[in-house]
Write an enzyme that holds these catalytic residues in place. Structure first.
Site, short mmCIF file in Angstrom:
data_model
loop_
_atom_site.label_atom_id
_atom_site.label_comp_id
_atom_site.label_asym_id
_atom_site.label_seq_id
_atom_site.Cartn_x
_atom_site.Cartn_y
_atom_site.Cartn_z
N HIS A 151 34.36 45.12 43.75
CA HIS A 151 33.19 45.87 43.28
C HIS A 151 32.93 45.60 41.81
O HIS A 151 33.79 45.12 41.09
CB HIS A 151 33.40 47.37 43.49
CG HIS A 151 34.57 47.89 42.71
ND1 HIS A 151 35.88 47.72 43.14
CD2 HIS A 151 34.65 48.53 41.51
CE1 HIS A 151 36.70 48.25 42.24
NE2 HIS A 151 35.97 48.74 41.25
N HIS A 173 31.93 42.90 35.89
CA HIS A 173 32.97 42.02 36.44
C HIS A 173 33.48 42.53 37.78
O HIS A 173 33.23 43.68 38.14
CB HIS A 173 34.15 41.92 35.46
CG HIS A 173 34.93 43.19 35.34
ND1 HIS A 173 34.51 44.25 34.57
CD2 HIS A 173 36.08 43.61 35.94
CE1 HIS A 173 35.38 45.24 34.67
NE2 HIS A 173 36.34 44.89 35.51
#
EC number: 3.1.-.-
Length: 173
Positions: free
Chosen positions: A37, A118
């Site tokens: 995620h 990220h």
């Protein structure tokens, strides 16, 4: 009633999750707790009343943001702050906007670090392991694209795993 731990994240496409998981299986001890995620809002505690306000704010925020495309082109690391290695999501105005808004009322402003979009692929390695793994992964090139059309409000279960509380589709309403 005790507060519950929540977080807000974007789950990328299956293709990107599969790519991230090919590394996470080996290098991330939290692999089984949450799928790959992009964290929009790090974990925070909220009561039932507070989370109702946050749900409403998420819904309003989602309406204001149209779906958008992201690109992942490389691996990077947060070292020396932490030994975390990640797939770097190119900076995007919409991601930054969502993150900024999620640190304004009624959300708690619990920002610990500058926002870097990220997907974590490695964490909690020793310094030597981190150095070896990062050394080999940073030579790889990635060219992954995805369309972000939703984000999820998550809550943490007693075993440390995360599950979706509510999904907010972008641009709807």
């Amino acid at each position: 009633m005790t507060p519950v731990t929540y977080g807000i994240a974007i789950f990328p496409s299956k293709e990107i999750q599969d790519e991230a998981n090919s590394y996470r299986k080996r290098y991330d001890p939290r692999y089984s707790l949450i799928p790959p995620h992009i964290t929009l809002k790090e974990s925070f505690e909220a009561t039932q009343e507070e989370i109702k306000e946050i749900e409403k704010a998420c819904s309003e925020l989602a309406k204001k943001v149209k779906p958008f495309d992201i690109h992942i082109g490389r691996v990077s690391s947060f070292s020396p702050t932490t030994e975390t290695i990640y797939l770097r999501v190119d900076d995007h105005d919409q991601l930054t906007y969502l993150n900024e808004k999620m640190h304004e009322e009624p959300f708690p402003d619990n920002r610990e670090f500058k926002f870097v979009p990220h997907i974590t692929i490695s964490q909690e390695l020793s310094e030597d392991e981190h150095s070896d793994v990062y050394g080999s992964l940073k030579m790889l090139s990635f060219d992954l694209y995805d369309t972000v059309d939703r984000f999820q409000l998550l809550y943490q279960l007693e075993d440390g795993s995360w599950t979706v509380h509510e999904t907010f589709k972008l641009g709807e309403g």
